[in-house]
Design an enzyme around this catalytic site. Structure first.
Site, short mmCIF file in Angstrom:
data_model
loop_
_atom_site.label_atom_id
_atom_site.label_comp_id
_atom_site.label_asym_id
_atom_site.label_seq_id
_atom_site.Cartn_x
_atom_site.Cartn_y
_atom_site.Cartn_z
N SER A 126 43.04 43.01 37.63
CA SER A 126 44.17 42.16 38.00
C SER A 126 44.55 41.21 36.88
O SER A 126 43.70 40.76 36.12
CB SER A 126 43.83 41.31 39.24
N LYS A 180 40.10 44.71 45.16
CA LYS A 180 41.40 44.53 44.49
C LYS A 180 42.54 44.63 45.52
O LYS A 180 43.53 43.89 45.42
CB LYS A 180 41.58 45.60 43.40
N HIS A 183 42.67 41.42 47.31
CA HIS A 183 43.28 40.48 46.36
C HIS A 183 44.79 40.57 46.46
O HIS A 183 45.51 39.56 46.52
CB HIS A 183 42.81 40.80 44.93
N ASN A 184 45.32 41.78 46.46
CA ASN A 184 46.76 41.94 46.51
C ASN A 184 47.34 41.51 47.85
O ASN A 184 48.45 40.98 47.90
CB ASN A 184 47.14 43.40 46.21
N GLU A 187 47.58 37.98 47.55
CA GLU A 187 48.70 37.74 46.63
C GLU A 187 50.04 37.77 47.40
O GLU A 187 50.89 36.89 47.22
CB GLU A 187 48.66 38.83 45.54
#
Ligand code: 6PG
Length: 461
Positions: A126, A180, A183-184, A187
């Site tokens: 990232s 990940k 995480h997105n 986000e």
């Protein structure tokens, strides 16, 4: 036999940046791109990094340029291209050569590829182009012995938080890509909440983009300090180079998405783990793309009143509460996948490697890492530090959501965050009604407050 330490396939924006980062840290790297001219251009532009870079024009040449046992990074688009690349590459490799997928793969694909048996790592990276070039956050997934073969490179190229590299092995198989993905999801929610507050400043307070940029720049000095708040301040003050207009005023409000936020929402449903703020953010992107329908709706129902005055500090406090709640949901989701998959992802480590390099990096993550370490297994929102923050800020979130609703500002992520907070502090909710209804029409039975299970209502007689 070549002596490059590692190989890399796919010199798109992210691949080229990662390759340069690896070369800059002193590792010899052989590179290959399907379109040869891209490889040539990359090598020609390498400048002082050129001695560390071996451009190759066929897969055979690439493989020959790397010292065995080889490690080859894939930076190709997620999905079929990765499978095709692996199928083309494997026959050229030795049994112990390692393929490392650093793209935004779906973690289920990574699990499947890892289960095929040949050495494989799925690594979430990232930080966009800038991160890939100068220090991303790196979430590794796979067997420890495979990670050990590239760990020195990953630690060297990663972002650093006070000297500590933001790179770690999360667990086996697809766990790196799972982290990940979450995480997105965070986000998406973080960005959506910011956009909702931006909407209130723009249409509620009637502020110009420059002034809005100042507000966000100010917040970036306080508890909200983060990459996303920082860039929000910058984009609000940016100008369109052609017209000189504020940049935001020339951008169509329909959000794009590559799918990782959607995957997070889908996966949360499979795991039965509530992440309403993240789901709301995905839905908001889908709604944003309904441009024509929204215009028809405005003509039919009339525009919402929108204008109202609201205290800036209240907006900041609301955003702080929303942020804590959406990160809390993400961490709980990672804990839920550990239970479902038998993984052992260390949540404080996740928070630590998100402190720098990635898109959701934020000053709060340091305290989150500490809170998760001190209170293993606890929802972040109930750890003492963040519970105190929520006690101080949920009132502001409530006022902002209420004012937004009264004045016709859609604030789905902030409202969902608040609904989650309220539900999670309500000991006796209303699912007793759902259970009674289910029993009424389907004889599903319910758990009695006295502990008996499979109890039915009077309608069975
Ligand atoms: C990152 C980002 C990145 C992502 C883009 C676009 O961590 O560097 O998450 O991986 O691809 O932000 O994502 P969307 O197109 O889905 O918004």
């Amino acid at each position: 036999m070549g002596d490059a330490r590692i190989g890399l396939i796919g010199l798109g924006t992210m691949g080229a940046a990662l390759a340069s980062n690896i070369a800059e840290k002193g590792f010899g790297i052989a590179v290959f791109n399907r379109t040869t001219q891209v490889t040539r251009d990359f090598a020609a532009a390498a400048g002082e990094l050129a001695p560390k870079i071996t451009p190759t024009e066929t897969l055979e040449e690439l493989v020959a340029a790397i010292a065995p046992p080889r490690a080859i990074i894939l930076m190709v688009p997620a999905g079929d291209p990765v499978d095709q690349q692996i199928a083309a590459l494997r026959p050229l490799l030795d049994d112990d050569d390692l393929i490392v997928d650093c793209g935004n793969a779906n973690f289920h694909d990574t699990d499947r590829r890892a289960a095929e048996g040949a050495p494989f790592l799925g690594i979430g990276v990232s930080g966009g182009e800038e991160g890939a070039r100068h220090g991303p956050s790196i979430m590794g997934g796979g067997a420890p012995e495979h990670w050990a073969r590239v760990e020195d490179i990953m630690l060297a190229i990663a972002a650093r938080h006070e000297g500590t590299p933001c790179a770690a092995l999360m667990g086996p198989g697809g766990s790196g890509h799972f982290v990940k993905m979450v995480h997105n999801g965070i986000e998406y929610a973080d960005m959506q909440m910011i956009a909702e507050i931006y909407g209130i400043l723009r249409d509620g307070a009637g502020m110009e983009p420059d002034a809005i940029g100042e507000v966000f720049a100010g917040w970036d000095e306080g508890a909200l300090k983060s990459y996303l708040i920082e860039i929000t301040g910058k984009v609000a003050r940016a100008r369109d180079v052609e017209t000189g207009q504020p940049l935001l005023s020339v951008i169509v409000d329909a959000a794009g998405q590559k799918g990782t936020g959607r995957w997070t929402a889908i996966e949360s449903q499979h795991l039965l783990t509530p992440i309403p703020a993240i789901e709301a953010a995905v839905v908001a992107r889908n709604v944003s793309s309904r441009l024509r329908e929204r215009a028809v709706g405005e003509a039919l129902f009339g525009p919402a009143p929108r204008a109202f005055e609201i205290d800036r500090d209240l907006l900041e406090q609301a955003l702080i509460a929303g942020k804590v709640l959406c990160y809390a949901q993400g961490f709980v989701m990672i804990a839920a996948t550990c239970e479902a998959n038998g993984w052992d992802i260390d949540l404080p480590t996740v928070a630590r490697i998100w402190r720098e390099g990635c898109i959701i990096r934020s000053a709060m993550l340091d305290d989150m890492a500490a809170a998760l370490a001190e209170h293993p297994g606890e929802n972040l929102m109930r750890t003492p530090h963040f519970a105190d923050i929520l006690k101080r800020t949920h009132g502001a979130l409530r006022q902002v959501v209420a004012q937004a609703a009264l004045n016709g500002h859609p604030a789905p992520a902030l409202s969902s965050g608040l609904a989650y907070f309220d539900a999670m502090r309500t000991a006796r909710g209303t699912a007793n009604m759902i259970q009674a209804q289910r029993d009424f029409f389907g004889l599903h039975g319910f758990v009695h407050v006295d502990g008996r299970t499979g109890v039915h209502g009077p309608w069975t007689r």
